[in-house]
Design an enzyme around this catalytic site. Structure first.
Site, PDB file in Angstrom:
ATOM      1  N   ASP A  84       0.805  -1.226   0.000  1.00  0.00           N
ATOM      2  CA  ASP A  84       0.000   0.000   0.000  1.00  0.00           C
ATOM      3  C   ASP A  84       0.834   1.270   0.000  1.00  0.00           C
ATOM      4  OD1 ASP A  84       0.704  -0.559   2.834  1.00  0.00           O
ATOM      5  OD2 ASP A  84      -0.491   1.240   3.209  1.00  0.00           O
ATOM      6  N   GLU A 467       5.628   9.870   3.007  1.00  0.00           N
ATOM      7  CA  GLU A 467       5.215   8.529   2.581  1.00  0.00           C
ATOM      8  C   GLU A 467       4.187   8.619   1.457  1.00  0.00           C
ATOM      9  OE1 GLU A 467       4.365   4.145   4.433  1.00  0.00           O
ATOM     10  OE2 GLU A 467       3.873   5.891   5.668  1.00  0.00           O
TER      11      GLU A 467
END
Length: 488
Positions: A84, A467
């Site tokens: 993910d 991120e």
């Protein structure tokens, strides 16, 4: 050719009066970017997130095969799918939303993706996810929803190709339900079945049949699965996913049982965000198209889609979403750019629907033209690409001063021999703590982005800002395709 960038003092600046707090904020005006390049690179990032046996034509030179034993602990094949974000866990809920949003993009912007040469790559990205979901849902009323122990994974900074952390398996079934994940996976497979209907009818039928079974599973065994917490907790509940899945199943089948669920059983609500956790706004835009083209009983979804727009546009009398001084939507720290790309995605889609049907948005006594939605959507995407107070790009490998230290294991760790044993205790000192550019460019990744005051430091340790995630990028593909194929 890359776009030409200018320093902040020569940006075109506009002032927007924000009714929410009664004062004026400075907003950096948009520029003109090589949206085709940004589109291509945004898809490359999704390819860098692939798990499993990579195809011979893989375009990411520093990625290799990984997690080839996933599922063996339970004698099932769970090889494939996507990581993910910057870790090595496969989470079912965000992965399914990534595929649903890509499928919607492929349907809504097929001609734009064709004209930019990216349609086949988007199809491949979708199929990489749906192939995995078919494996994960091989048995009725059971869905494998996560692979990898997140606690152990987050204690080792290592490439997926070299990971030795446990590939623990998590599932939902009749005794341990997970309505959100089952319904979102049903939505992903139903939407994808429409995508592949013309090119691979047999495959599309398999996807649709699984989508029907998963929806019934989600509907008959209701319960929130908290096994993905604290990383992916469903704060919104499961009613939005059930409505989302029923809507995609209705579009795929035109069966009245799904329409009846939408109009008589489902719960809906006006909201101000669209994300992996909250799908109401997406449903409302999706069903507004049906309403405006003649389907009865769906007027309230058009009203709620308008409410979504009114809550976000800074010039709306009902504006409630915070806009940074530089003009960026900011809902919360941590992957905030998902709300930027998600809003741009829905605003472009809704503007197309409104223009096609000669409709407008109503915010109380104020009438907003669909061109205003396009303008705002473009401004949000331009902010990410460089039209911001720092005059920098938030997409890796694109534009001026892009991030060089994304919070990502595979990109930040040099390629080492597959048999090399990694010391987890030393991995953070060796690679995570280094204040140097990543050895592998994570091309196209849109990082979490700046804070609510447009502040940003390119430091790998700041996961909230650095991120990237698959769903930030999957929501960006549609807007970038639209911008690449049309002049605004």
């Amino acid at each position: 050719m890359r776009p030409q960038f200018r320093t902040l003092h020569v940006f075109f600046l506009v002032w927007l009066a924000l009714s929410v707090d009664g004062h004026r904020r400075l907003v950096a005006g948009g520029g003109s970017y090589n949206y085709k390049e940004a589109l291509t690179k945004s898809i490359l990032f999704l390819e860098a997130q692939r798990s499993g046996k990579l195809p011979p034509n893989s375009r990411i030179p520093w990625r290799g095969d990984s997690a080839l034993d996933d599922g063996k602990l339970a004698n099932v094949d769970l090889v494939g799918g996507y990581y993910d974000a910057g870790d090595n866990v496969k989470y079912g809920l965000p992965m399914a939303f990534t595929i649903t949003s890509l499928a919607w993009t492929a349907l809504a912007y097929k001609s734009e993706l064709q004209s930019t040469g990216e349609l086949k790559n988007v199809y491949a990205a979708i199929r990489w996810g749906t192939d995995y979901f078919l494996k994960a849902s091989s048995k009725k009323n059971r869905l494998w929803v996560q692979v990898g122990d997140p606690v152990a994974d987050h204690q080792c900074w290592v490439r997926p190709e070299n990971m030795k952390t446990p590939r623990t398996l998590y599932k939902i079934d009749q005794s341990t339900p997970g309505t959100e994940i089952a319904a979102e996976t049903a939505a992903a497979m139903a939407a994808s079945s429409i995508v592949f209907r013309d090119s691979d009818r047999k495959y599309a039928r398999r996807l649709l049949n699984k989508a029907k079974l998963l929806f019934e599973f989600a509907r008959n065994y209701k319960g929130t699965y908290d096994g993905e917490c604290p990383f992916y907790c469903s704060y919104s509940g499961y009613n939005d996913e059930l409505l989302w899945a029923a809507s995609w199943l209705y579009l795929a089948t035109k069966r009245q049982n799904y329409f009846k669920y939408i109009t008589e059983e489902a719960v809906t609500a006006s909201v101000a965000e669209f994300s992996w956790d909250l799908k109401y706004a997406g449903v409302q835009v999706l069903l507004s198209d049906l309403h405006l083209t003649g389907e009865g009983g769906l007027q309230n979804f058009k009203t709620q889609a308008d409410n979504f727009v009114c809550a976000i546009l800074p010039d709306s009398p009902f504006h409630q979403v915070y806009i940074s001084p530089g003009g960026m939507i900011h809902l919360r720290d941590g992957a905030n750019t998902q709300y930027v790309t998600g809003t741009a995605f829905l605003f472009f889609l809704y503007s197309d629907i409104l223009i096609k049907n000669h409709e407008t948005v109503t915010c109380g006594q104020q009438v907003i033209q669909p061109t205003r939605l396009r303008e705002f959507a473009k401004q949000q995407m331009d902010y990410l690409l460089g039209s911001n107070p720092r005059a920098r790009s938030y997409m890796v490998g694109f534009g001026a001063s892009p991030p060089t230290e994304p919070h990502h294991r595979g990109a930040s760790v040099p390629v080492v021999q597959l048999q090399e044993d990694v010391d987890c205790g030393m991995s953070f000192t060796k690679w995570y703590d280094r204040d140097q550019p990543n050895p592998n460019e994570l091309t196209g990744a849109i990082v979490g982005g700046p804070d609510s005051y447009d502040n940003f430091d390119d430091k790998r340790s700041d996961s909230s800002k650095l991120e990237p995630t698959t769903y930030i990028n999957s929501l960006a593909v549609g807007p970038l395709a639209k911008l690449a194929a049309h002049a605004f």
